[in-house]
Design an enzyme around this catalytic site. Structure first.
Site, mmCIF file in Angstrom:
data_model
loop_
_atom_site.group_PDB
_atom_site.id
_atom_site.type_symbol
_atom_site.label_atom_id
_atom_site.label_comp_id
_atom_site.label_asym_id
_atom_site.label_seq_id
_atom_site.Cartn_x
_atom_site.Cartn_y
_atom_site.Cartn_z
ATOM 1 N N ARG A 181 0.754 -1.543 -0.027
ATOM 2 C CA ARG A 181 0.183 0.389 0.051
ATOM 3 C C ARG A 181 0.756 0.919 0.043
ATOM 4 O O ARG A 181 1.862 1.306 0.509
ATOM 5 C CB ARG A 181 -0.720 -0.043 0.897
ATOM 6 C CG ARG A 181 -1.704 -1.016 1.007
ATOM 7 C CD ARG A 181 -2.880 -0.887 0.404
ATOM 8 N NE ARG A 181 -3.999 -1.423 0.294
ATOM 9 C CZ ARG A 181 -4.475 -2.281 -0.744
ATOM 10 N NH1 ARG A 181 -3.248 -2.815 -1.750
ATOM 11 N NH2 ARG A 181 -5.251 -3.669 -0.452
ATOM 12 N N GLU B 63 -3.476 7.605 -4.756
ATOM 13 C CA GLU B 63 -3.804 6.812 -5.922
ATOM 14 C C GLU B 63 -5.436 7.478 -6.427
ATOM 15 O O GLU B 63 -6.193 7.924 -5.732
ATOM 16 C CB GLU B 63 -3.418 4.929 -5.852
ATOM 17 C CG GLU B 63 -3.194 4.610 -5.761
ATOM 18 C CD GLU B 63 -2.793 3.027 -6.052
ATOM 19 O OE1 GLU B 63 -4.344 2.781 -5.862
ATOM 20 O OE2 GLU B 63 -1.984 2.162 -4.951
ATOM 21 N N HIS C 54 -1.143 0.290 -9.918
ATOM 22 C CA HIS C 54 -1.562 -0.876 -8.718
ATOM 23 C C HIS C 54 -2.284 -2.139 -9.427
ATOM 24 O O HIS C 54 -3.440 -2.336 -9.891
ATOM 25 C CB HIS C 54 -2.629 -0.834 -7.739
ATOM 26 C CG HIS C 54 -3.288 -1.070 -6.251
ATOM 27 N ND1 HIS C 54 -3.602 0.078 -5.525
ATOM 28 C CD2 HIS C 54 -2.740 -2.254 -6.217
ATOM 29 C CE1 HIS C 54 -3.744 -1.331 -4.501
ATOM 30 N NE2 HIS C 54 -3.609 -2.698 -4.860
HETATM 31 C C1 DGY Z 1 -5.437 -5.996 -2.281
HETATM 32 O O1 DGY Z 1 -5.987 -7.015 -3.096
HETATM 33 O O2 DGY Z 1 -5.522 -5.889 -0.983
HETATM 34 C C2 DGY Z 1 -4.688 -6.002 -3.714
HETATM 35 O O3 DGY Z 1 -3.570 -4.060 -2.963
HETATM 36 C C3 DGY Z 1 -5.490 -6.005 -5.011
HETATM 37 O O4 DGY Z 1 -5.181 -6.770 -5.051
#
Ligand code: DGY
Length: 328
Positions: free
Chosen positions: A240, A269, A286
């Site tokens: 993240r 984002e 992402h």
């Molecule tokens: C998640 O699943 O948390 C990812 O960032 C997106 O697949």
């Protein structure tokens, strides 16, 4: 009695859609962009179930807008930092995520980024595609070897382990830090050595982040951590964005504190600061889990959770099982 009313903030894929139709009256958000907040607040009103993506903030305001009939929020992501879980629990709303199915795909993508930044693939593609490549040259776009180097992993959970497993083919030395050391058999299988977080930052040639975003990990990589890294090292982030202090990273890149970065995630984002648009940074929007197979599985898990809940069963990947005990 009619079927429960479900709102899905995405049209999902064929297979999960078919399943949903058997069990729910479903309304989908069909726009190409993510639903604007005011619209979303209207669309959730009166629904019994919600399927959300990580782009939707599921907070008290949204839960209030949904009203007292909302029973489950099934997030199509393993990360659930977009959801105020305590606020859901307080309203006896179950919350589910999609663990397990995206580990290998995300690990593949971590390696995609790592290799791309080390071997300057994006710069090379740009040169080849633009016609700027006029001759081969001995010192043209020379990158950094990956094989035989030290891979540092912060967070040796499922994804961190899948990343580590791939490193043995590159004869890498693997060091890691996690909330606690992994079991000896896992360390043995991965040839991974537990070290303090500072040591991992200091010794890694490639440092890959695999911690979830929470209060303990927000801003985990800041000026001090970047300063510990080798000037030749690369930072890889597929978890993240807010785990890394973006301004500190930009500053470190500008001053040559580290050699480069490969980033799939960002603090705000889809905003990517200009300071990250550099040749020694590989940027991705992402994409970690973005294979058709995996994204379909993720959507199916969300659907299965919603179905299980209304069948009176425990949703397989419930995050707040207390709500089941609280009585619904
Ligand atoms: C998640 O699943 O948390 C990812 O960032 C997106 O697949």
């Amino acid at each position: 009695m009619g079927k429960p009313q479900l709102f899905s903030t995405h049209v999902l894929f064929d297979e999960p859609r078919k399943k949903l139709a058997e069990h729910f009256d479903v309304e989908y958000w069909t726009g190409n962009e993510r639903p604007p907040r005011p619209e979303l607040l209207k669309l959730v009103s009166g629904k019994n179930a919600l399927i959300s993506l990580l782009t939707e903030k599921i907070d008290a305001e949204l839960l209030d807008a949904a009203g007292p009939n909302l029973r489950i929020v099934a997030n199509v992501a393993v990360g659930f930092d977009n959801i105020d879980v305590p606020a859901c629990t307080a309203r006896k709303i179950a919350v589910t995520n999609t663990p397990g199915v995206l580990d290998e795909t995300t690990a593949d993508f971590t390696w995609t980024l790592l290799m791309a930044v080390a071997r300057r693939l994006v710069e090379g593609d740009r040169m080849a595609r633009s016609g700027a490549w006029t001759k081969w040259n001995l010192d043209q776009l020379c990158g950094t070897d990956v094989w035989g180097k030290t891979l540092g992993i912060i967070g040796l959970g499922r994804i961190g382990r899948a990343v580590a497993r791939r490193a043995s083919g590159f004869q890498m030395n693997i060091i890691y830090n996690s909330t606690k050391p992994a079991a000896p058999e896992i360390e043995k299988e991965l040839h991974a050595e537990y070290m303090s977080r500072d040591q991992v930052f200091e010794q890694a040639d490639f440092l890959s982040l695999h911690v979830p975003l929470n209060d303990a990990t927000r801003g985990l990589v800041g000026p001090a951590e970047l300063a510990r890294m080798k000037r030749t090292a690369f930072l890889i982030n597929t978890t993240r964005g807010p785990v890394v202090q973006e301004t500190a990273l930009i500053d470190a890149l500008e001053r040559g504190v580290i050699a480069g970065a490969a980033l799939d995630v960002f603090e705000r984002e889809p905003i990517i600061p200009d300071g990250l648009r550099r040749d020694n940074v590989v940027l991705a929007p992402h994409l970690g889990s973005a294979s058709v197979e995996t994204r379909t599985k993720m959507a199916l898990i969300a659907v299965e959770n919603a179905i299980a809940f209304f069948d009176g069963k425990r949703p397989p990947t419930i995050l707040n099982p207390d709500v089941l005990r609280l009585g619904i």
